[in-house]
Structure formats: structure tokens, C-alpha cells
Design a protein around this motif. Structure first.
Motif, mmCIF file in Angstrom:
data_model
loop_
_atom_site.group_PDB
_atom_site.id
_atom_site.type_symbol
_atom_site.label_atom_id
_atom_site.label_comp_id
_atom_site.label_asym_id
_atom_site.label_seq_id
_atom_site.Cartn_x
_atom_site.Cartn_y
_atom_site.Cartn_z
ATOM 1 N N ILE A 248 0.874 -1.172 0.000
ATOM 2 C CA ILE A 248 0.000 0.000 0.000
ATOM 3 C C ILE A 248 0.913 1.224 0.000
ATOM 4 C CG2 ILE A 248 -0.312 -0.195 2.526
ATOM 5 C CD1 ILE A 248 -3.155 1.084 2.022
ATOM 6 N N LYS B 241 1.371 5.202 0.576
ATOM 7 C CA LYS B 241 0.691 6.232 1.372
ATOM 8 C C LYS B 241 1.336 7.593 1.199
ATOM 9 C CE LYS B 241 -0.118 2.876 5.015
ATOM 10 N NZ LYS B 241 -0.233 2.683 6.445
ATOM 11 N N TYR C 292 -4.090 7.325 -1.631
ATOM 12 C CA TYR C 292 -3.358 6.084 -1.367
ATOM 13 C C TYR C 292 -3.621 5.126 -2.529
ATOM 14 C CZ TYR C 292 -2.716 7.209 3.615
ATOM 15 O OH TYR C 292 -2.351 7.778 4.809
ATOM 16 N N GLN D 96 4.423 0.405 2.025
ATOM 17 C CA GLN D 96 4.369 -0.546 3.142
ATOM 18 C C GLN D 96 3.706 -1.845 2.670
ATOM 19 O OE1 GLN D 96 1.507 0.363 6.453
ATOM 20 N NE2 GLN D 96 3.360 0.513 7.684
ATOM 21 N N ARG D 97 4.166 -2.962 3.196
ATOM 22 C CA ARG D 97 3.555 -4.266 2.888
ATOM 23 C C ARG D 97 2.066 -4.230 3.254
ATOM 24 N NH1 ARG D 97 6.184 -7.359 0.581
ATOM 25 N NH2 ARG D 97 7.707 -8.320 1.927
ATOM 26 N N TYR D 98 1.226 -4.693 2.355
ATOM 27 C CA TYR D 98 -0.210 -4.723 2.627
ATOM 28 C C TYR D 98 -0.520 -5.946 3.487
ATOM 29 C CZ TYR D 98 -5.223 -4.468 1.964
ATOM 30 O OH TYR D 98 -6.576 -4.359 2.184
ATOM 31 N N VAL D 99 -1.271 -5.760 4.571
ATOM 32 C CA VAL D 99 -1.650 -6.879 5.441
ATOM 33 C C VAL D 99 -3.151 -7.100 5.318
ATOM 34 C CG1 VAL D 99 -1.581 -7.821 7.776
ATOM 35 C CG2 VAL D 99 0.144 -6.171 7.061
ATOM 36 N N LEU E 150 -9.656 -5.046 9.954
ATOM 37 C CA LEU E 150 -9.094 -3.766 10.393
ATOM 38 C C LEU E 150 -9.667 -3.398 11.757
ATOM 39 C CD1 LEU E 150 -9.476 -1.910 6.997
ATOM 40 C CD2 LEU E 150 -7.327 -2.562 8.057
ATOM 41 N N TYR F 268 -9.233 -0.234 14.859
ATOM 42 C CA TYR F 268 -8.628 1.027 15.299
ATOM 43 C C TYR F 268 -8.837 1.100 16.802
ATOM 44 C CZ TYR F 268 -8.647 1.669 10.341
ATOM 45 O OH TYR F 268 -8.421 1.473 9.003
ATOM 46 N N GLU G 110 -14.218 3.179 4.166
ATOM 47 C CA GLU G 110 -13.380 3.963 3.272
ATOM 48 C C GLU G 110 -13.842 3.796 1.828
ATOM 49 O OE1 GLU G 110 -9.329 3.608 5.931
ATOM 50 O OE2 GLU G 110 -9.944 1.911 4.718
ATOM 51 N N PHE H 108 -8.672 5.463 -0.199
ATOM 52 C CA PHE H 108 -9.054 5.005 1.140
ATOM 53 C C PHE H 108 -9.627 6.187 1.918
ATOM 54 C CE2 PHE H 108 -7.142 0.738 1.440
ATOM 55 C CZ PHE H 108 -6.453 0.710 0.237
ATOM 56 N N GLU I 159 -3.612 1.697 15.136
ATOM 57 C CA GLU I 159 -4.452 1.300 14.016
ATOM 58 C C GLU I 159 -3.818 0.149 13.262
ATOM 59 O OE1 GLU I 159 -5.245 6.073 13.955
ATOM 60 O OE2 GLU I 159 -4.667 5.158 12.064
ATOM 61 N N PHE J 42 -0.302 -0.530 11.567
ATOM 62 C CA PHE J 42 0.248 0.252 10.453
ATOM 63 C C PHE J 42 0.274 1.749 10.730
ATOM 64 C CE2 PHE J 42 -4.120 -1.034 9.009
ATOM 65 C CZ PHE J 42 -4.749 0.193 9.138
ATOM 66 N N GLU J 43 -0.315 2.187 11.819
ATOM 67 C CA GLU J 43 -0.463 3.622 12.062
ATOM 68 C C GLU J 43 -0.677 3.894 13.532
ATOM 69 O OE1 GLU J 43 -0.682 6.565 10.766
ATOM 70 O OE2 GLU J 43 -0.778 6.237 8.611
HETATM 71 P P1 AMP Z 1 -3.540 5.092 7.222
HETATM 72 O O1 AMP Z 1 -3.534 6.506 6.686
HETATM 73 O O2 AMP Z 1 -2.171 4.527 7.373
HETATM 74 O O3 AMP Z 1 -4.398 4.983 8.463
HETATM 75 O O4 AMP Z 1 -4.230 4.170 6.131
HETATM 76 C C1 AMP Z 1 -5.518 4.418 5.600
HETATM 77 C C2 AMP Z 1 -6.173 3.096 5.314
HETATM 78 O O5 AMP Z 1 -5.357 2.286 4.461
HETATM 79 C C3 AMP Z 1 -6.381 2.226 6.533
HETATM 80 O O6 AMP Z 1 -7.524 2.589 7.239
HETATM 81 C C4 AMP Z 1 -6.472 0.843 5.925
HETATM 82 O O7 AMP Z 1 -7.715 0.612 5.317
HETATM 83 C C5 AMP Z 1 -5.462 0.915 4.829
HETATM 84 N N1 AMP Z 1 -4.118 0.436 5.231
HETATM 85 C C6 AMP Z 1 -3.093 1.205 5.627
HETATM 86 N N2 AMP Z 1 -1.969 0.476 5.830
HETATM 87 C C7 AMP Z 1 -2.297 -0.801 5.563
HETATM 88 C C8 AMP Z 1 -1.564 -2.025 5.563
HETATM 89 N N3 AMP Z 1 -0.261 -2.066 5.847
HETATM 90 N N4 AMP Z 1 -2.229 -3.158 5.236
HETATM 91 C C9 AMP Z 1 -3.547 -3.109 4.921
HETATM 92 N N5 AMP Z 1 -4.271 -1.983 4.878
HETATM 93 C C10 AMP Z 1 -3.683 -0.835 5.191
#
Ligand code: AMP
Length: 338
Positions: A134, A136, A146, A177-180, A184, A186, A208, A230, A274, A286-287
Motif C-alpha cells: 500500500i 501512502k 493512497y 508498506q507491505r499490505y496486510v 481492520l 482502530y 473507506e 481510502f 491502528e 500500520f499507524e
Molecule cells: P492510514 O492513513 O495509514 O491509516 O491508512 C488508511 C487506510 O489504508 C487504513 O484505514 C487501511 O484501510 C489501509 N491500510 C493502511 N496500511 C495498511 C496495511 N499495511 N495493510 C492493509 N491496509 C492498510
């Protein structure tokens, strides 16, 4: 009497209602185009109309909010860079210096690693993409712009199309970043420096657009060259399996500990970790957000977990204001503001 202020967006209603419930005065800095919305709520004592939120740095708005405690939220971070936030003369609830650790991807990753959070692998160069990633943008862009890619070529095609559409600029640094894959979650917390305690407030999911809509389209009809974004539209509650709670608390405590060491005076107030639970219920973070998240809006009348800690309906906004009052009661206001 303390006056609590915030910007008219994000979770302003929850914050100011919480302040009023705690018996505090309330002030809202409101863009003129949104006056009709915010004028509807009687718990807002004073509205300061502005053309843009950046006006809080200038007169007359700066003086209007000077004697208040400003609660930062996602809109403050997306509208003002961290240096400008740090230059605000009004006392800010929590730690304004930690906000740059949220906005800067490298600092963010450093903080998460220090807290020993299980972070998905960062890919240093588009040439190293060998699995689903993914991509960002910096800061609290709300997921807009994204994109996902599985190969280097796909990365470049999608990046170019976003540049052509004016969504990102050609020189914008992107974080890969590697997608997982998984569920999800939070995770919302509050750290009280007055009680020296981490509280688990609740958990939410984000809806999203348009990534969520894609799951409703059969694969054969999906246009693979498009770049689904997203962009957060709303949130809904999630209750975790009780067996996952212990690890959630431990992650939050490690985070508070790391923040204390890296970004003095630490992670005071609300924050959010998150991430994604995979098929083995293993969490990848991831966050983080180093301030109140809009996902707490779903619990304006208190959350299931706060129901266990407080015998009254406490929103995150109200919790913040309770902390301000508790700090004043023990002559420690300086410990909860910067
Ligand atoms: P973020 O701004 O990093 O919170 O990312 C926004 C959205 O992207 C998240 O709410 C997830 O839906 C998705 N996302 C972010 N990072 C990842 C990840 N490493 N793997 C899977 N989904 C992700």
C-alpha cells in the motif's frame, strides 16, 4: 472557569458537548461556510468565525482563543504543519510536540518500533516491490490518494495517473508498506498522566471509499487500472474478542513508554493504534494517531469499555475535559497541556 476550544470539524461536537457536560465553557473556531451547522448546538457558548482554520495563527482569532485550552484533532494536523502547531500560543491539551511524530512517516515508524509494535515491513524503493503493497502519502491525508500495487511497474503507472489527476504532486515523497490482509481495527486509548494509567476506550472500523465499494463489484467487472482511494466516510463500532484485550493494553502501555522516551512529555491524553488482525488473530499496527480520532464519535454517549471504568456515560471528549478538571484539582494543569 476554564474554556475549552477546538476547530469546527472532525469531532468538535463530541469535544464541546463533553466539555459542557463537565461544566466547562466552550468556544468553536468555525469556518464561515459551516456556521449554519454549528449554530444548531446550544452547548457551544461562543463561535469565532474564520475564513480558514489557519487564521488561528493570526489576529484577531489568536487573541480570541488565547485564554482557552485548545483540543487538537485530525483537522488541525491536516491544516497546519507541525511547526505551525508548535508555534500556537494557546495551551494545547496533551503534547503538541508528539504531533510531528504522527505527521512524519519516518518518525512515526521509529516511534512504533521503539514501542515494539508489530509494524508491517516498509519498502525503501519501488524497485523492491515483490508483493502487495500500500502506498501512502505523508500526514493525515485521510487515505485520499493512497494506492495499492503488486509490482514496480504497477506502482509507477498508478503514481503517474494520480499525478495526472492532480491528486499528488510529482515531488511528493510516498511511503510504501507491505499490505496486510485481515480485519481492520482502530484501538482507541487514553493515557492519564494524572493517574499514570492507560485506559482502553474502544475500537472502531472505518468505512473507506472507494476501496470498500470494490468488494461489492465482481472481480471481472473491476477496472484494474483505476486507483481506489481510502477516503474515510464514516466509522462503526467493533467489539474485540475479550482474549485480545490483554495484548491491546500491553501494546498501548509500550507505546506510552516509548513516547515518554522519544517525545517528551509523552503520549498524554487520547491516542489510537491502528492495524489489522490476521487469520491467527495476530495484530499488525500500520499507524498511530497521537490525539483524539474521529472514530470515537461513535461513542458520544460512552463506550462499552468506559462503562466498565466509569459509572456514567463518558465520551472521549468528556474524558479529556475530566482530565483537565482533575489536573486543576491537584494543581497540575501544566502536566496535561503544552
Ligand atoms: P492510514 O492513513 O495509514 O491509516 O491508512 C488508511 C487506510 O489504508 C487504513 O484505514 C487501511 O484501510 C489501509 N491500510 C493502511 N496500511 C495498511 C496495511 N499495511 N495493510 C492493509 N491496509 C492498510
Amino acid at each position: 472557569m476554564v474554556t475549552v476550544s477546538t476547530l469546527g470539524s472532525h469531532c468538535a461536537l463530541q469535544l464541546l458537548k463533553g466539555a459542557k457536560d463537565e461544566g466547562l465553557d466552550t468556544l468553536l473556531v468555525c469556518e464561515k461556510r459551516r456556521l449554519s451547522l454549528y449554530s444548531r448546538f446550544s452547548f457551544i457558548d461562543k463561535i469565532v468565525p474564520v475564513d480558514s482554520f489557519t487564521d488561528i495563527l493570526q489576529e484577531p482569532c489568536a487573541s480570541e482563543i488565547q485564554d482557552t485550552i485548545l483540543i487538537p484533532h485530525g483537522t488541525l494536523i491536516s491544516q497546519l504543519d507541525s511547526e505551525k502547531i508548535e508555534s500556537i500560543q494557546t495551551p494545547i491539551f496533551g503534547n503538541k510536540y508528539i504531533l510531528k511524530w504522527e505527521s512524519d512517516r519516518e518518525l512515526k515508524e521509529q516511534m512504533m518500533r521503539k514501542a515494539d509494535l508489530p509494524v508491517p515491513k516498509a519498502i525503501n524503493s519501488p524497485d523492491d516491490i515483490d508483493d502487495m503493497v500500500i502506498v501512502k502519502r505523508q500526514g493525515a491525508a485521510g487515505g485520499k490518494g493512497y494506492f495499492m500495487a503488486s509490482t514496480t511497474q504497477e506502482y509507477h503507472t498508478r503514481r503517474k495517473s494520480l499525478i495526472a489527476d492532480g491528486v499528488i504532486s510529482p515531488d511528493e515523497p510516498l511511503y510504501i508498506q507491505r499490505y496486510v490482509s485481515g480485519v481492520l481495527a482502530y484501538l482507541q486509548f487514553f493515557y492519564s498522566p494524572i493517574r499514570d494509567e492507560v485506559e482502553f476506550f474502544g475500537c472502531d472500523q472505518r468505512h473507506e471509499s472507494d476501496i470498500e465499494g470494490i468488494s461489492r463489484i465482481p472481480a471481472s467487472n473491476q477496472i484494474t487500472s483505476s486507483t481506489p482511494s481510502f477516503n474515510v466516510i464514516g466509522n462503526s463500532p467493533l467489539v474485540l474478542r475479550e482474549s485480545l484485550l490483554d495484548e491491546a493494553y500491553k501494546m498501548a502501555e509500550r507505546f506510552v513508554d516509548a513516547a515518554r522516551r522519544l517525545a517528551s512529555p509523552g503520549m498524554n491524553g487520547p491516542f489510537c493504534i491502528e492495524g489489522v488482525y490476521d487469520a491467527d488473530a495476530k495484530f499488525s499496527a500500520f499507524e498511530f494517531s497521537a490525539r483524539i480520532v474521529a472514530g470515537t464519535n461513535i461513542y458520544m454517549n460512552g463506550s462499552p469499555y468506559y462503562n466498565l471504568l466509569f459509572n456514567e456515560p463518558i465520551s472521549m471528549g468528556r474524558r479529556i475535559c475530566r482530565e483537565i478538571k482533575d489536573a486543576i484539582a491537584v494543581n497540575s494543569l501544566k502536566n496535561v497541556i503544552t
